[in-house]
Design an enzyme around this catalytic site. Structure first.
Site, PDB file in Angstrom:
ATOM      1  CB  CYS A 323       0.114   6.444  16.020  1.00 44.10           C
ATOM      2  SG  CYS A 323      -0.023   8.232  16.261  1.00 44.10           S
ATOM      3  CG  HIS A 371      -1.902   6.416  19.963  1.00 44.71           C
ATOM      4  ND1 HIS A 371      -0.634   6.183  19.495  1.00 44.71           N
ATOM      5  CD2 HIS A 371      -2.417   5.021  20.096  1.00 44.71           C
ATOM      6  CE1 HIS A 371      -0.352   4.972  18.957  1.00 44.71           C
ATOM      7  NE2 HIS A 371      -1.445   4.146  19.452  1.00 44.71           N
ATOM      8  CG  HIS A 383      -1.586   0.680  18.525  1.00 41.28           C
ATOM      9  ND1 HIS A 383      -1.561   1.538  19.495  1.00 41.28           N
ATOM     10  CD2 HIS A 383      -1.082  -0.590  18.924  1.00 41.28           C
ATOM     11  CE1 HIS A 383      -1.099   0.850  20.641  1.00 41.28           C
ATOM     12  NE2 HIS A 383      -0.917  -0.274  20.501  1.00 41.28           N
TER      13      HIS A 383
END
Length: 408
Positions: A323, A371, A383
């Site tokens: 990420c 994240h 993402h």
């Protein structure tokens, strides 16, 4: 965690499981239950139908439990991945330090050898002069310490100025080389510690991912169907929320446009009386997006080019990403350098509210900030979600949001 199943109550009572089960997951479960109840409403309540309903309920409950625990494991793997990324950076930096110190130690050894060769010329000259025996300079070269040799056996004033300088240079370079070797040895020891830390974090990530895979493998075909249905309902709910956000944004834009038009009309009326100042007053206000909008467009364009590439923990491209590796690479393509890990990325730039979100902003998730995604507008982001998934568009509402950051 072992391969055996945990008691269901224990799974649902854990904080991580509750985060996965509550919210969108709970809505999905309720929707799935409603669909099942409707399907059975017209059937007679026979033992066979009751047994079938009970199996379906159990499969749905098990699917929800496994989903909650797998999501928790993926989150833990995300945290471990950020620690791995951090340790990897530290290891690379320490490797560079150790390499530089080893080079310096090698150079210092070369200087010692050069000084030793200079002293050797004096030893050879004394030998050729026929003085016989072991020359003083030769004995000096064989002594463990040049200064102690002269302190205990000789006086430096017996040597010529050139020889004295050679002795001093040799001694100084010996000490310098010893110090350089000690520093390089210490740096290598620290490098070994960094490498051990890196290996430990890698093992943690792999352990969490293996646990998640083992849980998924335990699902029966019926439970897998229920899990897919839950995920479908979650996607629909996320899409509904994204559509709602888009409509709200469009409504705000219309209202802002109406206010701007009204203000422009009022301004035009005033300007009719002040022709001299018309040019200045008609200059449009500075675009709040400005250069940021241009940079954000470049970052999003880069991220779009990565769509479909696999998530791989610790990866920074170009064939796969995690990420924070994706968001770092996207903003680097826009000419802005941001840190590698989520815990550092969240502290850069400016923190904004949801109402202030602009395309290109970073959206961080979970209380542990494990994240991050790149906001693209209309409640959506690009993402790299989790192992087994790909870089993709998704609603920002699929996970608990921590904060929003404008990185430039």
């Amino acid at each position: 965690m072992g391969s055996h199943r945990k008691p269901r109550t224990g799974i649902l009572e854990s904080p991580a499981a509750r985060r996965g089960a509550v919210g969108v997951g709970a809505v999905a479960l309720a929707s799935a239950s409603l669909l099942t109840s409707t399907a059975y409403a017209d059937d007679e309540d026979t033992p066979a139908i009751e047994e079938q309903r009970q199996r379906a309920d159990e499969a749905r409950e098990r699917a929800l439990e496994v989903r909650a625990e797998v999501d928790a494991l993926y989150q833990e793997a995300g945290v471990a991945t950020q620690r791995y990324n951090e340790a990897e950076e530290a290891t690379d930096e320490q490797q560079a330090v150790a390499d530089d110190l080893m080079d310096e130690a090698a150079a210092a050894s070369d200087r010692v050898n050069e000084a030793r060769r200079t002293l050797g010329t004096f030893a050879a000259a004394q030998y050729r002069s026929g003085s016989g025996g072991l020359s003083e300079t030769a004995a000096l070269m064989l002594a463990p310490d040049a200064r102690s040799f002269f302190d205990t056996n000789h006086a430096l004033d017996r040597l010529t100025d050139v020889q004295q300088r050679a002795v001093a240079d040799y001694t100084e370079r010996q000490e310098e080389a010893a110090a350089q070797r000690a520093e390089a040895t210490e740096a290598l020891a620290e490098l070994e510690e960094r490498e051990a830390e890196l290996a430990g974090e890698k093992a943690t990530v792999q352990e969490k991912l293996a646990e998640a895979r083992a849980l998924m493998d335990q699902l029966t075909a019926e439970e897998q169907v229920e899990l897919e249905e839950l995920e479908r309902l979650e996607r629909e709910e996320a899409e509904r929320l994204a559509e709602q956000a888009r409509l709200e944004r469009e409504q705000r834009e219309r209202e802002e446009a109406e206010r701007a038009a009204q203000e422009a009309a009022e301004e035009a009326a005033r300007q009719e009386q002040e022709e001299q100042e018309q040019a200045e007053q008609e200059t449009p206000p500075a675009d709040s997006g400005g250069s940021y909008a241009t940079q954000a467009e470049a970052a999003i364009a880069f991220a779009e080019q990565q769509l479909g590439k696999p998530y791989v923990w610790g990866a920074t491209g170009p064939n796969s990403y995690d990420c924070s590796g994706l968001t770092q690479a996207a903003w680097r393509a826009a000419g802005v350098e941001i840190p590698r890990v989520t815990w550092d990325q969240v502290n850069i730039g400016t923190t904004v509210s949801r109402d202030e979100l602009l395309p290109g902003d970073l959206v961080f998730f979970y209380d542990d900030i494990s994240h991050v995604g790149l906001y693209t507008g209309d409640g959506m982001m690009i993402h790299a979600p989790k192992p087994g998934d790909i870089v993709k568009y998704e609603s920002i509402d699929v996970m608990p949001i921590y904060s929003y950051v404008r990185p430039a």
